[in-house]
Design an enzyme around this catalytic site. Sequence first.
Site, PDB file in Angstrom:
ATOM      1  N   ASN A  10       0.872  -1.178   0.000  1.00 26.18           N
ATOM      2  CA  ASN A  10       0.000   0.000   0.000  1.00 26.18           C
ATOM      3  C   ASN A  10       0.907   1.226   0.000  1.00 26.18           C
ATOM      4  O   ASN A  10       1.475   1.583   1.026  1.00 26.18           O
ATOM      5  CB  ASN A  10      -0.898  -0.021   1.239  1.00 26.18           C
ATOM      6  CG  ASN A  10      -1.781   1.215   1.331  1.00 26.18           C
ATOM      7  OD1 ASN A  10      -2.006   1.896   0.341  1.00 26.18           O
ATOM      8  ND2 ASN A  10      -2.269   1.505   2.526  1.00 26.18           N
ATOM      9  N   LYS A  12       0.192   4.298  -0.302  1.00 23.47           N
ATOM     10  CA  LYS A  12      -0.404   5.500   0.308  1.00 23.47           C
ATOM     11  C   LYS A  12      -0.159   6.714  -0.601  1.00 23.47           C
ATOM     12  O   LYS A  12      -0.126   6.568  -1.821  1.00 23.47           O
ATOM     13  CB  LYS A  12       0.109   5.687   1.727  1.00 23.47           C
ATOM     14  CG  LYS A  12      -0.095   4.427   2.584  1.00 23.47           C
ATOM     15  CD  LYS A  12       0.106   4.649   4.049  1.00 23.47           C
ATOM     16  CE  LYS A  12      -0.156   3.358   4.810  1.00 23.47           C
ATOM     17  NZ  LYS A  12      -0.109   3.569   6.272  1.00 23.47           N
ATOM     18  N   HIS A  95      -9.533   1.184   4.559  1.00 25.76           N
ATOM     19  CA  HIS A  95      -8.304   1.373   5.326  1.00 25.76           C
ATOM     20  C   HIS A  95      -8.581   2.338   6.474  1.00 25.76           C
ATOM     21  O   HIS A  95      -9.396   3.243   6.359  1.00 25.76           O
ATOM     22  CB  HIS A  95      -7.194   1.928   4.424  1.00 25.76           C
ATOM     23  CG  HIS A  95      -5.839   1.903   5.058  1.00 25.76           C
ATOM     24  ND1 HIS A  95      -5.431   2.867   5.950  1.00 25.76           N
ATOM     25  CD2 HIS A  95      -4.813   1.025   4.950  1.00 25.76           C
ATOM     26  CE1 HIS A  95      -4.207   2.588   6.352  1.00 25.76           C
ATOM     27  NE2 HIS A  95      -3.806   1.470   5.771  1.00 25.76           N
ATOM     28  N   GLU A  97      -7.082   4.786   7.603  1.00 19.04           N
ATOM     29  CA  GLU A  97      -6.896   6.201   7.285  1.00 19.04           C
ATOM     30  C   GLU A  97      -8.101   6.764   6.554  1.00 19.04           C
ATOM     31  O   GLU A  97      -8.475   7.926   6.757  1.00 19.04           O
ATOM     32  CB  GLU A  97      -5.612   6.369   6.465  1.00 19.04           C
ATOM     33  CG  GLU A  97      -4.369   6.093   7.298  1.00 19.04           C
ATOM     34  CD  GLU A  97      -3.144   5.702   6.509  1.00 19.04           C
ATOM     35  OE1 GLU A  97      -2.121   5.389   7.138  1.00 19.04           O
ATOM     36  OE2 GLU A  97      -3.209   5.684   5.250  1.00 19.04           O
ATOM     37  N   GLU A 167      -5.487  -4.880  10.214  1.00 20.86           N
ATOM     38  CA  GLU A 167      -4.452  -3.900  10.529  1.00 20.86           C
ATOM     39  C   GLU A 167      -4.768  -3.212  11.854  1.00 20.86           C
ATOM     40  O   GLU A 167      -5.608  -2.306  11.902  1.00 20.86           O
ATOM     41  CB  GLU A 167      -4.369  -2.843   9.425  1.00 20.86           C
ATOM     42  CG  GLU A 167      -3.891  -3.364   8.091  1.00 20.86           C
ATOM     43  CD  GLU A 167      -3.425  -2.233   7.183  1.00 20.86           C
ATOM     44  OE1 GLU A 167      -2.301  -2.295   6.695  1.00 20.86           O
ATOM     45  OE2 GLU A 167      -4.197  -1.281   6.986  1.00 20.86           O
ATOM     46  N   GLY A 173       2.395   2.257  10.726  1.00 18.12           N
ATOM     47  CA  GLY A 173       3.359   3.337  10.597  1.00 18.12           C
ATOM     48  C   GLY A 173       4.031   3.744  11.887  1.00 18.12           C
ATOM     49  O   GLY A 173       4.712   4.764  11.941  1.00 18.12           O
ATOM     50  N   SER A 213       3.159  -2.363  10.161  1.00 22.67           N
ATOM     51  CA  SER A 213       4.616  -2.414  10.345  1.00 22.67           C
ATOM     52  C   SER A 213       5.199  -3.786  10.016  1.00 22.67           C
ATOM     53  O   SER A 213       6.109  -4.266  10.694  1.00 22.67           O
ATOM     54  CB  SER A 213       4.990  -1.986  11.768  1.00 22.67           C
ATOM     55  OG  SER A 213       4.591  -0.645  12.019  1.00 22.67           O
TER      56      SER A 213
END
Length: 249
Positions: A10, A12, A95, A97, A167, A173, A213
């Site tokens: 991904n 991003k 996701h 985010e 996730e 991250g 991660s």
Amino acid sequence: MARRKIVAGNWKMNMTPSQAVKLVEELKPLVVSEDVDVVYCVPAIDIVPVVEAVKGTNVQVGAENMYFEEKGADTGEISAEMLVDAGVKYVVIGHSERRDYFKEDDVLLNKKVKKAIEAGLTPILCCGETLEQREMGVTLDWIRLQIKSDLAGVAASDVANLVIAYEPIWAIGTGKTATSDQAQEVCGAIRDCIREMYDDATAESIRIQYGGSVNAGNAAELFAKVDIDGGLVGGASLKADFGKIVNYK
């Protein structure tokens, strides 16, 4: 049954089109695998050049988002049909985010999942809990709610072919990674949820990734778990280490 592993990067909001092509060229010899499906989920502006750049390789291209309408006055959005016509095979949906920054709820995500399937795309449906939710002990309840809401009204035959990515939000991250046992516990619960919603065959067919991660150092241990069928990889997908994750054995 043995499920084929799938490792998706991904990207991003990283990589201009020219940078994206350069990265693809760098990764080409590193991500060759006969045993693992490899996917680059790239920014919308990179889709066309990346599709062209991966031709003749084992890599398929995914989008990071899509809208559920076919066309219309939805400025800034991209439809499933546009993605398919551009050569996209997968699409990331839900996701954390997108859920957090853009306030996408499960009603919207359910529409996106259905539209992606209708168009012939394979959704990579994301789910995950915050650190606060984990510390409250509601992780599995929260994940089950997301899965049941996002797949409401989706047929078993379609679910069997999609991908779910677990996730934990607290590990995205941050450099923190769920232990392999923590990841397995949730991925196993996701499979049990699919079994409860559908049947054994569907539960055993669906592929479940871990994300958060993932790196070259922990991929082998994570992917060895019985219910973890690969990874959705963030930052590590933008460098040569991605090849080590794909070829984790």
